[in-house]
Design an enzyme around this catalytic site. Sequence first.
Site, mmCIF file in Angstrom:
data_model
loop_
_atom_site.group_PDB
_atom_site.id
_atom_site.type_symbol
_atom_site.label_atom_id
_atom_site.label_comp_id
_atom_site.label_asym_id
_atom_site.label_seq_id
_atom_site.Cartn_x
_atom_site.Cartn_y
_atom_site.Cartn_z
ATOM 1 N N ASP A 420 0.819 -1.208 0.000
ATOM 2 C CA ASP A 420 0.000 0.000 0.000
ATOM 3 C C ASP A 420 0.854 1.260 0.000
ATOM 4 O OD1 ASP A 420 -2.612 1.416 0.492
ATOM 5 O OD2 ASP A 420 -1.576 1.954 2.353
ATOM 6 N N GLU A 473 1.256 -0.484 -5.126
ATOM 7 C CA GLU A 473 0.310 0.597 -5.387
ATOM 8 C C GLU A 473 1.146 1.869 -5.430
ATOM 9 O OE1 GLU A 473 -3.352 3.198 -3.595
ATOM 10 O OE2 GLU A 473 -1.746 2.429 -2.361
#
Length: 743
Positions: A420, A473
């Site tokens: 993330d 990401e």
Amino acid sequence: MSKTDLSDQSTLDESKISAITSGKFTDIFSVLGLHDNVAGKGLVLRAFLPGALDVSVVDRKNGRVIAKMLQISEDGLFESVMPRRKNRFDYRLKARFADAELEVEDPYRFSSALSADDVYLFGEGTQERTYQWMGARQRTIDGIDGVLFVLWAPSAQRVSVVGEFNHWDGRRHVMRKHPASGIWEIFVPAVANFAHYKYEIVDEQGNLLPLKSDPYARSMQHPPETASRVVYESSYTWADQQWLDERESLQKPDKPIAVYEVHAGSWRRKHEDGNRYLSYREMADELIPYVVEMGFTHLQLMPISEYPFDGSWGYQPIGMFAPSIRFGTPDELRYLIDRCHQHNIGVLVDWVPGHFPTDAHGLGKLDGSCLYEHEDVRKGFHPDWNTLIYNYGRAEVISFLLSNALYWLDEFHIDGLRVDAVASMLYLDYSRKEGEWIPNVHGGRENLEAIDFLKSVNSRVKSNYPGAVMIAEESTAWPGVSQPVEQGGLGFDYKWNMGWMNDTLAYMGRDPVYRQHHHDQMTFGLVYAFSEKFVLPLSHDEVVHGKGSLIEQMPGDDWQKFANLRAYFGFMWGHPGKKLLFMGGEFAQRREWNHDQSLEWHLLEHGSHYGVKALVRDLNRVYKEIPALHELDCDGAGFEWIQSDNYQQSVYAWLRKGTRGESVALVVANLTPEVRSDYRVGVPHPGHYSERLNTDSEGYGGSNVGNWGGLEAESEPCNGQPYSVLITVPPLATLIFEWDGVR
């Protein structure tokens, strides 16, 4: 007898006795347990057992009482001087309380259980499996079963483990400190499985901190309760070896990868049982058949590391090693993953090494100092999320994070980690104004320490688990995100294509009348499509915070909304790149995603919604069956524009090609509500082109305009190709044709 009178009979002075009984004596192992009697001959044994009326020393070999201990403090401190004993011996303590008589093991009779090599590597930042000896680990020492508690807290004056097993009394199990490493440990016999515990810490200034959860806890209480839970070694028997043996080949860039992203707390709930979550085992029974039916190759779970606030969706984790108890025990998670593998479904999980929350029981100021986080808020605090940032320049923090990545692969057979917010880690000025960040040693804005960490974790995952994948990401143009470390890249296997997602969603949200003016939003992604190995993400982030659901982001009346969404999905599945779709999108959920509610499964009673579900199922099937649609997903040799500039009619056409040239697919998308009859498109080969998928099919809720199963190529050059086909292109639709070869 007064307290002073008791202490007068002890080998300890009153100040030491007071420090022990008040929990302020730091070097507790130097006084409790069995020691040489520095005040005289023989040995001296001391034990602290608050509430005990009397205590005796029992020889463990024969069960005989060796000595009755003298109470030297009314608070429960006992001592026995044994002048004739020269050699240490194994013993138990027999303690009589007001309501019971117990034989107990003395935690202060055990020597250190730490490995010098482990401690050294931890301090070096290269300990890959710190979780195997830190935290609360079931151990047998000298034939005694118990739990070894280990915590890194170098600035603490005193650390105690407190829990149900000692009435949360911080004086009872003060830990041993290893000053060189800052690690504290204690072996506590007879601690039950799933016992609740925390750490009581006194900081460098003598302040008692809020009780802290264990950074390495492998389970935690259900929020809002915050205690860690002891978890014994797993006895789970895996049955997924065949999958593990094959997964390296199944996750390579030349294989179809279609990911179904799921929030475990809201995919489906038990309305009849208080709207509760599904358990991991219930997910195995309900979610896995659905994923199989829909043809997805992978299940991606949003963060399941324990988190205190439901509304963070798991992106503010506080128990990095603890699968969320909301859904069950660690072994129940193992069962879910095992069952996925037995059904040939890979499992990815969101991993959050970029930041952590400020909750008092968490990592922030763990020992009173900025231990895991940067001390300077310009490097240690995220203004966007009000979270703390790991200190990637501290070796022990790197060992913690590196071990956590491998933990999920080791212990749960996870097939990959989606990392993330990588951009927030790469840039020192991420979401900061001038003066709010500190340049690196070269004066730049790159976070050199975080970059080294990302390279390291990707390299170590690859070394330990060649079949696992790491997915970033990452929303910027940082070069080489998915290039190998040895070639100068960050070492990820795949990168989310955030640019493609933003551009194409913006285009699809426009009225078709205006799309001709924004034609390049659908083509621009091909300018850089092969600079990285991309995943095309329609994730949870695209259906929250007022954006609306995917279907509600489409323009027009209801018929056009559904036709637009179907055409968009067809465009996406025909486009180079692996696929990711967030739950609910596959059947056109109406309302924006709400983490507190189940998906709107009742919508499948309506043909339009069921049609979208059937389309996604068939897109996954066609994606797998046609090699041209996946073999060169990440290679420019597998893509060729046929028509990229027909902005007046908002039509796009391209070829997808397989590795050996034998598989060819033609994709045509018409993103206006006008039917294009006798629309000529160039093709490279003569022969028949089967219409494998038409998003306007009646079975999907469309108008059923199409090409009766396929077309024969004509010897009329077009679009720079030697042959062409005349197509009827449905309104707001995408067609996928497969070349059948020359018959």
